[in-house]
Write an enzyme that holds these catalytic residues in place. Structure first.
Site, PDB file in Angstrom:
ATOM      1  N   CYS A 139       0.813  -1.225   0.000  1.00  0.00           N
ATOM      2  CA  CYS A 139       0.000   0.000   0.000  1.00  0.00           C
ATOM      3  C   CYS A 139       0.842   1.268   0.000  1.00  0.00           C
ATOM      4  O   CYS A 139       0.341   2.350  -0.297  1.00  0.00           O
ATOM      5  CB  CYS A 139      -0.949  -0.007   1.199  1.00  0.00           C
ATOM      6  SG  CYS A 139      -2.022  -1.447   1.221  1.00  0.00           S
ATOM      7  N   HIS A 152      -3.776   6.992   2.368  1.00  0.00           N
ATOM      8  CA  HIS A 152      -4.098   5.673   1.821  1.00  0.00           C
ATOM      9  C   HIS A 152      -5.477   5.217   2.322  1.00  0.00           C
ATOM     10  O   HIS A 152      -5.773   5.276   3.514  1.00  0.00           O
ATOM     11  CB  HIS A 152      -3.018   4.679   2.237  1.00  0.00           C
ATOM     12  CG  HIS A 152      -3.376   3.274   1.922  1.00  0.00           C
ATOM     13  ND1 HIS A 152      -3.660   2.867   0.647  1.00  0.00           N
ATOM     14  CD2 HIS A 152      -3.530   2.183   2.710  1.00  0.00           C
ATOM     15  CE1 HIS A 152      -3.960   1.590   0.659  1.00  0.00           C
ATOM     16  NE2 HIS A 152      -3.893   1.141   1.905  1.00  0.00           N
ATOM     17  N   ASN A 184      -9.914  -0.783  -0.340  1.00  0.00           N
ATOM     18  CA  ASN A 184      -8.461  -0.644  -0.280  1.00  0.00           C
ATOM     19  C   ASN A 184      -7.852  -1.218  -1.559  1.00  0.00           C
ATOM     20  O   ASN A 184      -7.851  -2.427  -1.760  1.00  0.00           O
ATOM     21  CB  ASN A 184      -7.937  -1.390   0.949  1.00  0.00           C
ATOM     22  CG  ASN A 184      -6.433  -1.258   1.124  1.00  0.00           C
ATOM     23  OD1 ASN A 184      -5.732  -0.805   0.227  1.00  0.00           O
ATOM     24  ND2 ASN A 184      -5.944  -1.654   2.289  1.00  0.00           N
TER      25      ASN A 184
HETATM   26  N1  COA Z   1     -17.593  -8.941   9.914  1.00  0.00           N
HETATM   27  C1  COA Z   1     -17.902  -9.218  11.183  1.00  0.00           C
HETATM   28  N2  COA Z   1     -16.983  -9.373  12.162  1.00  0.00           N
HETATM   29  C2  COA Z   1     -15.696  -9.236  11.803  1.00  0.00           C
HETATM   30  C3  COA Z   1     -15.293  -8.952  10.491  1.00  0.00           C
HETATM   31  C4  COA Z   1     -16.303  -8.797   9.520  1.00  0.00           C
HETATM   32  N3  COA Z   1     -16.033  -8.509   8.230  1.00  0.00           N
HETATM   33  N4  COA Z   1     -13.938  -8.849  10.457  1.00  0.00           N
HETATM   34  C5  COA Z   1     -13.511  -9.092  11.690  1.00  0.00           C
HETATM   35  N5  COA Z   1     -14.562  -9.325  12.506  1.00  0.00           N
HETATM   36  C6  COA Z   1     -14.572  -9.638  13.917  1.00  0.00           C
HETATM   37  C7  COA Z   1     -13.291 -10.272  14.398  1.00  0.00           C
HETATM   38  O1  COA Z   1     -13.303 -11.669  14.132  1.00  0.00           O
HETATM   39  C8  COA Z   1     -13.346  -9.974  15.868  1.00  0.00           C
HETATM   40  O2  COA Z   1     -14.184 -10.908  16.494  1.00  0.00           O
HETATM   41  P1  COA Z   1     -13.843 -11.440  17.969  1.00  0.00           P
HETATM   42  O3  COA Z   1     -13.865 -10.225  18.838  1.00  0.00           O
HETATM   43  O4  COA Z   1     -14.946 -12.415  18.222  1.00  0.00           O
HETATM   44  O5  COA Z   1     -12.488 -12.067  17.866  1.00  0.00           O
HETATM   45  C9  COA Z   1     -14.023  -8.607  15.929  1.00  0.00           C
HETATM   46  O6  COA Z   1     -14.673  -8.422  14.658  1.00  0.00           O
HETATM   47  C10 COA Z   1     -13.068  -7.466  16.162  1.00  0.00           C
HETATM   48  O7  COA Z   1     -11.958  -7.662  15.274  1.00  0.00           O
HETATM   49  P2  COA Z   1     -10.937  -6.516  14.988  1.00  0.00           P
HETATM   50  O8  COA Z   1      -9.912  -7.001  14.006  1.00  0.00           O
HETATM   51  O9  COA Z   1     -10.449  -5.961  16.293  1.00  0.00           O
HETATM   52  O10 COA Z   1     -11.952  -5.501  14.296  1.00  0.00           O
HETATM   53  P3  COA Z   1     -11.648  -4.052  13.839  1.00  0.00           P
HETATM   54  O11 COA Z   1     -12.642  -3.133  14.391  1.00  0.00           O
HETATM   55  O12 COA Z   1     -10.205  -3.733  14.036  1.00  0.00           O
HETATM   56  O13 COA Z   1     -11.915  -4.103  12.263  1.00  0.00           O
HETATM   57  C11 COA Z   1     -10.579  -4.377  10.284  1.00  0.00           C
HETATM   58  C12 COA Z   1     -11.270  -5.074  11.440  1.00  0.00           C
HETATM   59  C13 COA Z   1      -9.869  -5.368   9.397  1.00  0.00           C
HETATM   60  C14 COA Z   1     -11.607  -3.639   9.472  1.00  0.00           C
HETATM   61  C15 COA Z   1      -9.584  -3.380  10.893  1.00  0.00           C
HETATM   62  O14 COA Z   1      -8.789  -4.018  11.848  1.00  0.00           O
HETATM   63  C16 COA Z   1      -8.684  -2.740   9.877  1.00  0.00           C
HETATM   64  O15 COA Z   1      -9.126  -1.969   9.071  1.00  0.00           O
HETATM   65  N6  COA Z   1      -7.391  -3.015   9.987  1.00  0.00           N
HETATM   66  C17 COA Z   1      -6.399  -2.402   9.125  1.00  0.00           C
HETATM   67  C18 COA Z   1      -6.570  -2.908   7.733  1.00  0.00           C
HETATM   68  C19 COA Z   1      -5.526  -2.365   6.843  1.00  0.00           C
HETATM   69  O16 COA Z   1      -5.189  -1.223   6.937  1.00  0.00           O
HETATM   70  N7  COA Z   1      -5.019  -3.247   5.989  1.00  0.00           N
HETATM   71  C20 COA Z   1      -4.115  -2.976   4.959  1.00  0.00           C
HETATM   72  C21 COA Z   1      -2.944  -2.231   5.371  1.00  0.00           C
HETATM   73  S1  COA Z   1      -2.771  -0.995   4.269  1.00  0.00           S
END
Ligand code: COA
EC number: 2.3.1.180
Length: 343
Positions: free
Chosen positions: A110, A254, A284
Site C-alpha cells: 500500500c 491511503h 483498499n
Molecule cells: N464482519 C464481522 N466481524 C468481523 C469482520 C467482519 N467482516 N472482520 C472481523 N470481525 C470480527 C473479528 O473476528 C473480531 O471478532 P472477535 O472479537 O470475536 O475475535 C471482531 O470483529 C473485532 O476484530 P478486529 O480485528 O479488532 O476488528 P476491527 O474493528 O479492528 O476491524 C478491520 C477489522 C480489518 C476492518 C480493521 O482491523 C482494519 O481496518 N485493519 C487495518 C486494515 C488495513 O489497513 N489493511 C491494509 C494495510 S494498508
C-alpha cells in the site's frame, strides 16, 4: 531541478461487488463492514483480467492528461503483478506504445505509490530520465481468500497513474520532501506465506495449506501500526517543509479504513473536513489507492493551489509521505458510479 506532477488518470474494472453481495457468502453484515471500514462497495477484475490490463488503461489516461506520447521511464507500483517473473512494467510500457522505454516494478504494497513517487523524483533529479510515468495498479482480489471475512471485505481492484516531468522547485506540483520508512520486524502482520522462495525451498511446489496462497492480515495490529506510522511520517514531512498542520488543505491518505484516516487527522490536529476519501466506492486498492484518490478528488475536492499531504502505510511494514501544492491539470476523473469504457 525538481520533479513536477503534470498528468493524472485512473481506471476501475466494471464489476461492482456490494457489501450485500459479500454477506451472501461471509459471516458478516453490510452494516458491520460500512461502520467498521467505511466501505460500501468495491470493484473486482473479471476472470482473465490482470493487473497490467488495469495499468494500461490508467497509464493511457495519465499520458493524455499530460499531453505526452513518450516518457523517459515507466514505474509500476504493484503487489499483484501478472506473474512472479518477469516484472509487469515492461509489458505495460510496450502496450502503451512506449517502445524500449526503461520500465520496472516497485513492490511496496500500500506504500508502493509513494515509494514509486520518490523513485520517479530520483530518476528525474539524477538526470536519468526527463519524465516518468508512475502507475499504481492492483488486481489484488485474486490474492484475497474469498472465505476470509477480515480481508475479502476490505480489498478492491483498480489503477491510477501520474506523469512527472522535470521542473522548478517553486512550481505547483513540485515534489521535494519525502519521508519513507520500513520495519521488517512486523512483516508477518500482513503477508502471503506461499508462492515465494521460502515455502518452495522448504516444502516444494504446491505443498502446504491452501489458505497460505492468500493474504493473512492481523487487522487490529495493522490498524494500530497504520495510525502511528502515518502520524509520525506526516509530522516529519511537515517539519522538513517548514509547514504546520494548519497549512494543509487536503489530507490524501491511503484508503484502508476511514476510521484510520479519522484517527490520523485527529492526531495531527486536522479538521475532519480536510480528509478526501473514495473508500466507500473502491475499498483498499493498495498501490492504486493514492492515485485513484487524487483522480476522483479532482472532481471538486481538490483544486489548484491546495496544499496536499499524501501519506500511505502497508505491508512490509512500510510507509511514506510527501507534501505538494496541487497543480492545474487537465483530468477526466473516473466516474465512481459508472462503468468506464476501455480506450
Ligand atoms: N464482519 C464481522 N466481524 C468481523 C469482520 C467482519 N467482516 N472482520 C472481523 N470481525 C470480527 C473479528 O473476528 C473480531 O471478532 P472477535 O472479537 O470475536 O475475535 C471482531 O470483529 C473485532 O476484530 P478486529 O480485528 O479488532 O476488528 P476491527 O474493528 O479492528 O476491524 C478491520 C477489522 C480489518 C476492518 C480493521 O482491523 C482494519 O481496518 N485493519 C487495518 C486494515 C488495513 O489497513 N489493511 C491494509 C494495510 S494498508
Amino acid at each position: 531541478m525538481s520533479a513536477v506532477v503534470c498528468g493524472l488518470g485512473g481506471w476501475l474494472p466494471p464489476t461492482i461487488v456490494t457489501n450485500e453481495e459479500l454477506c451472501d457468502r461471509l459471516d458478516t453484515t453490510p452494516e458491520w463492514i460500512r461502520s467498521r471500514t467505511g466501505i460500501i462497495e468495491r470493484r473486482v477484475v473479471s476472470s482473465g483480467t490482470a493487473t497490467s490490463d488495469l495499468a494500461v488503461e490508467a497509464g493511457r489516461r495519465a499520458l493524455r492528461s499530460a499531453g505526452f506520447s513518450t516518457v523517459g521511464a515507466v514505474v509500476l507500483a504493484t503487489t499483484s503483478p501478472d506473474r512472479l517473473c518477469p516484472a509487469s512494467g515492461p509489458e505495460v510500457a510496450t502496450r502503451l506504445g512506449l517502445v524500449e522505454t526503461p520500465a520496472f516494478d516497485v513492490d511496496s504494497a500500500c506504500s508502493g505509490f509513494v515509494y514509486g513517487l520518490a523513485t520517479g523524483v530520483g530518476l528525474i533529479s539524477a538526470g536519468v530520465s526527463d519524465s516518468v510515468l508512475l502507475i499504481g495498479a492492483e488486481a489484488f482480489s485474486t490474492l484475497v481468500n474469498p472465505a476470509d471475512r477480515t480481508t475479502a471485505t476490505v480489498f478492491g481492484d483498480g489503477a491510477g497513474a501520474l506523469v512527472l516531468r522535470r521542473g522548478r522547485p517553486d512550481e505547483p506540483g513540485s515534489l521535494d520532501a519525502f519521508d519513507l520508512g520500513a520495519d521488517g520486524e512486523h512483516s508477518d502482520l500482513l503477508a502471503i506465506p506461499a508462492g515465494g522462495s521460502r515455502q518452495r525451498s522448504a516444502t516444494g511446489l504446491g505443498h502446504g495449506d491452501e489458505a497460505d496462497w492468500y493474504l493473512h492480515m492481523a487487522g487490529r495490529a495493522v490498524y494500530q501500526q497504520a495510525v502511528a506510522r502515518m502520524r509520525d511520517s506526516t509530522r516529519r514531512v511537515l517539519e522538513r517543509t517548514g509547514c504546520s498542520a494548519s497549512d494543509v488543505d487536503v489530507l490524501a491518505g491511503h484508503q484502508a479504513n476511514i476510521r484510520i484516516l479519522e484517527a490520523l487527522a485527529e492526531r495531527l490536529g486536522l479538521p475532519g473536513d480536510r480528509i478526501v476519501s473514495n473508500i466507500d466506492r473502491v475499498g483498499n486498492t493498495l498501490a492504486a489507492s493514492i492515485p485513484l484518490l487524487l483522480d476522483t478528488a479532482t472532481n471538486g475536492n481538490l483544486i489548484p493551489g491546495d496544499r496536499v499531504l499524501i501519506t500511505a502505510f502497508g505491508a512490509g511494514l512500510s510507509w511514506g509521505s510527501t507534501l505538494l501544492t496541487w497543480p492545474d491539470l487537465f483530468v477526466q476523473p473516473v466516474d465512481l458510479s459508472a462503468e468506464e469504457e476501455t480506450t
